[in-house]
Scaffold this motif. Structure first.
Motif, PDB file in Angstrom:
ATOM      1  N   PRO A   1      14.017  14.064  24.263  1.00 17.00           N
ATOM      2  CA  PRO A   1      14.891  13.788  25.408  1.00 17.00           C
ATOM      3  C   PRO A   1      16.379  13.937  25.115  1.00 17.00           C
ATOM      4  O   PRO A   1      17.215  13.725  25.995  1.00 17.00           O
TER       5      PRO A   1
ATOM      6  N   PHE B   1      12.682   7.946  24.188  1.00 14.03           N
ATOM      7  CA  PHE B   1      11.506   8.010  25.067  1.00 14.03           C
ATOM      8  C   PHE B   1      11.327   6.683  25.810  1.00 14.03           C
ATOM      9  O   PHE B   1      11.626   5.618  25.281  1.00 14.03           O
TER      10      PHE B   1
ATOM     11  N   HIS C   1       7.734   8.784  30.083  1.00 13.78           N
ATOM     12  CA  HIS C   1       7.493  10.008  29.303  1.00 13.78           C
ATOM     13  C   HIS C   1       6.067  10.086  28.755  1.00 13.78           C
ATOM     14  O   HIS C   1       5.644  11.134  28.265  1.00 13.78           O
TER      15      HIS C   1
END
Length: 498
Positions: A367, A452, A456
């Motif tokens: 991410p 995360f 996710h």
């Protein structure tokens, strides 16, 4: 004459006798045989039973092999030369191989280091023609691999030399593969189900690998890993014929590794060891191959891989913290390079499972996390970090399949297991790994610290499902898809924080 005939044992009896001999003549420190309570493999009974079957029927009898369990394991590894200063011999090695046009593969950082200076001098000294490709990407993507393949084709090399970490060695393996299969589509050899999983049935060009990190063990294995960007997942190509001809492990080449790279590389060794040590036994794997060429490189834990994996685990626990803390601790640096190679032989034959299967979407779906100590502009979750972050959760889950083996792993971390109940094996090993990571320093304490969140998890699960080659070796993982999804979801939830 009749007496002479009676003295010759049947094939089945001969096999049984041989197995009994092997069973009781392992080195005394081999965990499979020195521990009376150890019951991981049942190798001798499994193979003895098969030998008995063969006395009654031919192996050629038609049968559905997809339902049959494996009965044999193979040992395959590159030739390895280990020693400080061994890099200077590589020119002679290539000359001995009758190399005329060598493609040297490295990256821009290693290209400036002493290892490449030694390589250039060694090749020049022997009068060998070579060209250097130094655009290898750290944590390679399919696009960077294709660029490297396209670069090598016009040069038409007859040999390859990789100088660098796992990314460089893996890239060189695939340059070699597609140089020998110029007509192949890129996905032909990529592991199923993301690719076609075609076996490599040609002999490739000689490839020498000189590792400059102590981690991947790629110098010993027939595996090459990369990001398949369109699927947002890491995958790779695995076959024995992909492995280097020779690995030159020179501890002088790992001295320049930054501390963060040493830590991450060493965590890859840790998980290679733990996963191959705890993988399902080789004789529990299905299907039995219909042809030996189809026997996978990742076969499940077996008595030979066990010796390499457990020794590598013990060495990593002892030497990784020292090598990270003190760049001048040459004993620790040297022992970590040796541990990486030993673990490479172990997992290169037994395989890895959940930490690696889960790591591929963790790094592929980053991410935005950028690990400290890596000189790259883009976000990066180094491979060792992505495998270790789930390790406490993974071994808490897998322990029920073989508590004794997980307790032996905990003992390698220094835990006194004499009074630990078998049902506590997972918790004890998970705690030992968590403490080890904390003491190593600068390691994320779970997926949350990588950025995360719970939203996710579904994508991470879907990115793990295609990793069939490693998931099939995970003890305790369901075969039914929905159950497998549920188990993986719980594992990712458990890995959010240690």
């Amino acid at each position: 004459m009749g007496g002479l005939i009676r003295a010759v044992p049947s094939n089945a009896a001969r096999a049984t006798s041989l197995l009994k001999t092997v069973q009781y003549t392992h080195p005394p420190n081999c965990p499979c045989h020195s521990n009376p309570g150890h019951h991981h493999h049942h190798v001798a009974p499994a193979v003895t039973k098969f030998a008995d079957q063969q006395s009654r029927r031919s192996y050629a009898t038609p049968q559905d092999s997809s339902q049959l369990k494996e009965y044999a394991f193979e040992m395959a590894a590159s030739s390895i030369r280990f020693g400080p200063g061994a890099t200077q011999e590589v020119g002679m090695d290539l000359k001995n191989m009758n190399a005329k046009r060598v493609c040297v593969v490295t990256d821009e950082t290693v290209d400036k280091l002493d290892a490449m200076k030694q390589v250039r001098e060694a090749l020049t000294r022997e009068g060998i023609d070579f060209k250097v490709f130094n655009k290898t990407r750290v944590e390679p993507k399919d696009s960077s691999i294709k660029e490297a393949i396209a670069w090598a084709k016009p040069y038409n090399p007859d040999s390859f030399l990789a100088v660098g970490g796992g990314s460089v060695i893996d890239t060189a393996k695939l340059m070699n593969l597609y140089a020998c299969y110029p007509e192949a589509d890129f996905l032909d050899f990529v592991n199923a189900p993301l690719g076609n999983g075609r076996p490599i049935d040609r002999k490739l060009h000689p490839l020498i690998a000189i590792p400059t990190t102590a981690g991947t063990g790629s110098e010993t294995t027939g595996t090459a890993i990369f990001d398949l960007v369109s699927k947002r997942a890491k995958t790779g190509i695995a076959h024995r014929n992909l492995k280097p001809t020779l690995g030159i492990c020179d501890p002088l080449n790992t001295r320049t590794m930054p501390s963060a790279v040493k830590a991450s590389s060493g965590l890859d060794v840790l998980c290679h060891s733990l996963e191959s040590w705890t993988a399902i036994p080789f004789n529990e794997r299905t299907p039995r191959p219909t042809n030996p060429m189809l026997r996978p490189a990742y076969q499940g834990a077996n008595p030979i891989s066990d010796i390499f994996s457990l020794n590598a685990l013990r060495a990593t626990v002892k030497y990784l913290p020292r090598s990270v803390k003190d760049p001048d601790d040459l004993e620790a640096q040297s022992q970590m390079l040796l541990a990486a190679t030993l673990a490479g032989v172990g997992f290169g034959n037994a395989g890895v499972h959940l930490c690696h299967g889960m790591s591929y979407p963790i790094s592929g779906q980053n991410p935005g996390y950028k690990h400290a100590g890596y000189e790259v502009s883009a976000p990066i979750i180094p491979h060792g970090v992505s495998v270790a972050v789930s390790a406490p959760a993974v071994f808490r889950f897998t322990a029920a399949s073989n508590p004794d083996r997980h307790l032996e792993a905990a003992e390698a971390f220094g835990v006194d297991i004499s009074n630990v109940k078998r049902e506590s094996a997972g918790e004890v090993l998970a705690e030992a790994i968590t403490e080890f990571l904390a003491e190593l320093g600068d390691q994320p304490k779970g997926l949350k610290e990588l950025g995360f969140r719970s939203e996710h998890i579904d994508d991470l699960v879907e990115g793990t499902i295609p990793q069939a080659r490693v998931l099939m070796l995970a003890p305790g993982l369901a075969k039914e898809l929905q159950q497998e999804r549920d188990q993986l979801r719980r594992l990712f939830e458990d890995a959010m924080e240690h």
